[in-house]
Design a protein around this motif. Structure first.
Motif, PDB file in Angstrom:
ATOM      1  N   UNK A  18       0.854  -1.039  -0.012  1.00  0.00           N
ATOM      2  CA  UNK A  18      -0.004  -0.130  -0.304  1.00  0.00           C
ATOM      3  C   UNK A  18       1.058   1.350   0.133  1.00  0.00           C
ATOM      4  N   UNK A  19       2.135   1.296   0.822  1.00  0.00           N
ATOM      5  CA  UNK A  19       2.767   2.358   0.801  1.00  0.00           C
ATOM      6  C   UNK A  19       3.723   2.466  -0.546  1.00  0.00           C
ATOM      7  N   UNK A  20       3.872   1.471  -1.122  1.00  0.00           N
ATOM      8  CA  UNK A  20       4.541   1.541  -2.561  1.00  0.00           C
ATOM      9  C   UNK A  20       3.507   2.355  -3.438  1.00  0.00           C
ATOM     10  N   UNK A  21       2.362   1.790  -3.495  1.00  0.00           N
ATOM     11  CA  UNK A  21       1.379   2.340  -4.854  1.00  0.00           C
ATOM     12  C   UNK A  21       0.993   3.612  -4.119  1.00  0.00           C
ATOM     13  N   UNK A  22       0.857   4.000  -2.859  1.00  0.00           N
ATOM     14  CA  UNK A  22       0.649   5.494  -2.536  1.00  0.00           C
ATOM     15  C   UNK A  22       1.636   6.534  -2.958  1.00  0.00           C
ATOM     16  N   UNK A  25       1.344   7.127  -6.649  1.00  0.00           N
ATOM     17  CA  UNK A  25       0.375   7.987  -6.910  1.00  0.00           C
ATOM     18  C   UNK A  25       0.782   9.364  -6.668  1.00  0.00           C
ATOM     19  N   UNK A  26       1.568   9.500  -5.735  1.00  0.00           N
ATOM     20  CA  UNK A  26       1.991  10.993  -5.254  1.00  0.00           C
ATOM     21  C   UNK A  26       3.043  11.337  -6.328  1.00  0.00           C
ATOM     22  N   UNK A  27       3.970  10.437  -6.744  1.00  0.00           N
ATOM     23  CA  UNK A  27       4.947  10.715  -7.811  1.00  0.00           C
ATOM     24  C   UNK A  27       4.460  10.930  -9.230  1.00  0.00           C
ATOM     25  N   UNK A  28       3.473  10.054  -9.416  1.00  0.00           N
ATOM     26  CA  UNK A  28       2.802  10.637 -11.021  1.00  0.00           C
ATOM     27  C   UNK A  28       2.234  11.820 -10.923  1.00  0.00           C
ATOM     28  N   UNK A  29       1.514  12.340  -9.895  1.00  0.00           N
ATOM     29  CA  UNK A  29       1.213  13.827  -9.678  1.00  0.00           C
ATOM     30  C   UNK A  29       2.075  14.786  -9.884  1.00  0.00           C
ATOM     31  N   UNK A  30       3.159  14.674  -9.418  1.00  0.00           N
ATOM     32  CA  UNK A  30       4.129  15.646  -9.039  1.00  0.00           C
ATOM     33  C   UNK A  30       5.327  15.390 -10.304  1.00  0.00           C
ATOM     34  N   UNK A  31       5.543  14.212 -10.957  1.00  0.00           N
ATOM     35  CA  UNK A  31       6.716  14.176 -11.848  1.00  0.00           C
ATOM     36  C   UNK A  31       6.083  13.620 -13.244  1.00  0.00           C
ATOM     37  N   UNK A  32       4.729  12.929 -13.287  1.00  0.00           N
ATOM     38  CA  UNK A  32       4.434  12.336 -14.477  1.00  0.00           C
ATOM     39  C   UNK A  32       5.030  10.738 -14.146  1.00  0.00           C
ATOM     40  N   UNK A  33       4.146   9.999 -14.906  1.00  0.00           N
ATOM     41  CA  UNK A  33       4.188   8.828 -14.798  1.00  0.00           C
ATOM     42  C   UNK A  33       5.440   8.170 -15.562  1.00  0.00           C
ATOM     43  N   UNK A  34       5.877   8.953 -16.807  1.00  0.00           N
ATOM     44  CA  UNK A  34       7.224   8.235 -17.383  1.00  0.00           C
ATOM     45  C   UNK A  34       8.291   8.758 -16.694  1.00  0.00           C
ATOM     46  N   UNK A  61       5.546  -3.831 -13.883  1.00  0.00           N
ATOM     47  CA  UNK A  61       4.644  -4.576 -13.079  1.00  0.00           C
ATOM     48  C   UNK A  61       4.240  -3.636 -12.058  1.00  0.00           C
ATOM     49  N   UNK A  62       5.318  -2.822 -11.631  1.00  0.00           N
ATOM     50  CA  UNK A  62       4.619  -1.643 -10.501  1.00  0.00           C
ATOM     51  C   UNK A  62       3.424  -0.832 -11.087  1.00  0.00           C
ATOM     52  N   UNK A  63       3.487  -0.251 -12.396  1.00  0.00           N
ATOM     53  CA  UNK A  63       2.656   0.682 -13.015  1.00  0.00           C
ATOM     54  C   UNK A  63       1.432  -0.196 -13.356  1.00  0.00           C
ATOM     55  N   UNK A  64       1.473  -1.536 -13.622  1.00  0.00           N
ATOM     56  CA  UNK A  64       0.329  -2.370 -13.875  1.00  0.00           C
ATOM     57  C   UNK A  64      -0.333  -2.337 -12.545  1.00  0.00           C
ATOM     58  N   UNK A  65       0.358  -2.576 -11.295  1.00  0.00           N
ATOM     59  CA  UNK A  65      -0.316  -2.765  -9.925  1.00  0.00           C
ATOM     60  C   UNK A  65      -1.040  -1.408  -9.849  1.00  0.00           C
ATOM     61  N   UNK A  66      -0.525  -0.418 -10.186  1.00  0.00           N
ATOM     62  CA  UNK A  66      -1.045   0.888  -9.573  1.00  0.00           C
ATOM     63  C   UNK A  66      -2.409   1.066 -10.519  1.00  0.00           C
TER      64      UNK A  66
END
Length: 91
Positions: A18-22, A25-34, A61-66
């Motif tokens: 859960x901490x990893x996926x959270x 979430x935070x990083x994709x909002x601040x940096x973008x998924x790529x 695999x991480x992005x698929x789980x997210x």
């Protein structure tokens, strides 16, 4: 030896996931998924990169789980909004 932060190893693993996926979430909002890296995610989640790889073998695999988690939240939200008796079958 890593410190277990829950009553059982299973609970600890679920909390860490859960901490990893959270963190994703935070990083994709601040940096973008790529732009995010496994190193970024590990640091944001407060774990080592090696520990992160115990949960997810690579960024795909991480992005698929997210993505699965976010999609699940949307589905649950929409199902709660359906009128009583509405069909909820998945195509």
């Amino acid at each position: 030896m890593p410190r277990i932060s829950a009553a059982t190893i299973g609970e600890h693993r679920a909390q860490t996931r859960d901490r990893i996926l959270a963190a994703v979430s935070r990083l994709t909002r601040s940096q973008g998924i790529d732009e995010i890296s496994m190193t970024d995610v590990a640091a944001e989640a407060g774990i080592t990169r090696t520990a992160l790889y115990n949960y997810f073998p690579d960024k795909a695999a991480l992005l698929l789980a997210f993505t699965e988690r976010v999609t699940g939240y949307f589905i649950e939200s929409y199902e709660r909004e359906l009128p009583a008796g509405a069909a909820t079958s998945v195509i």
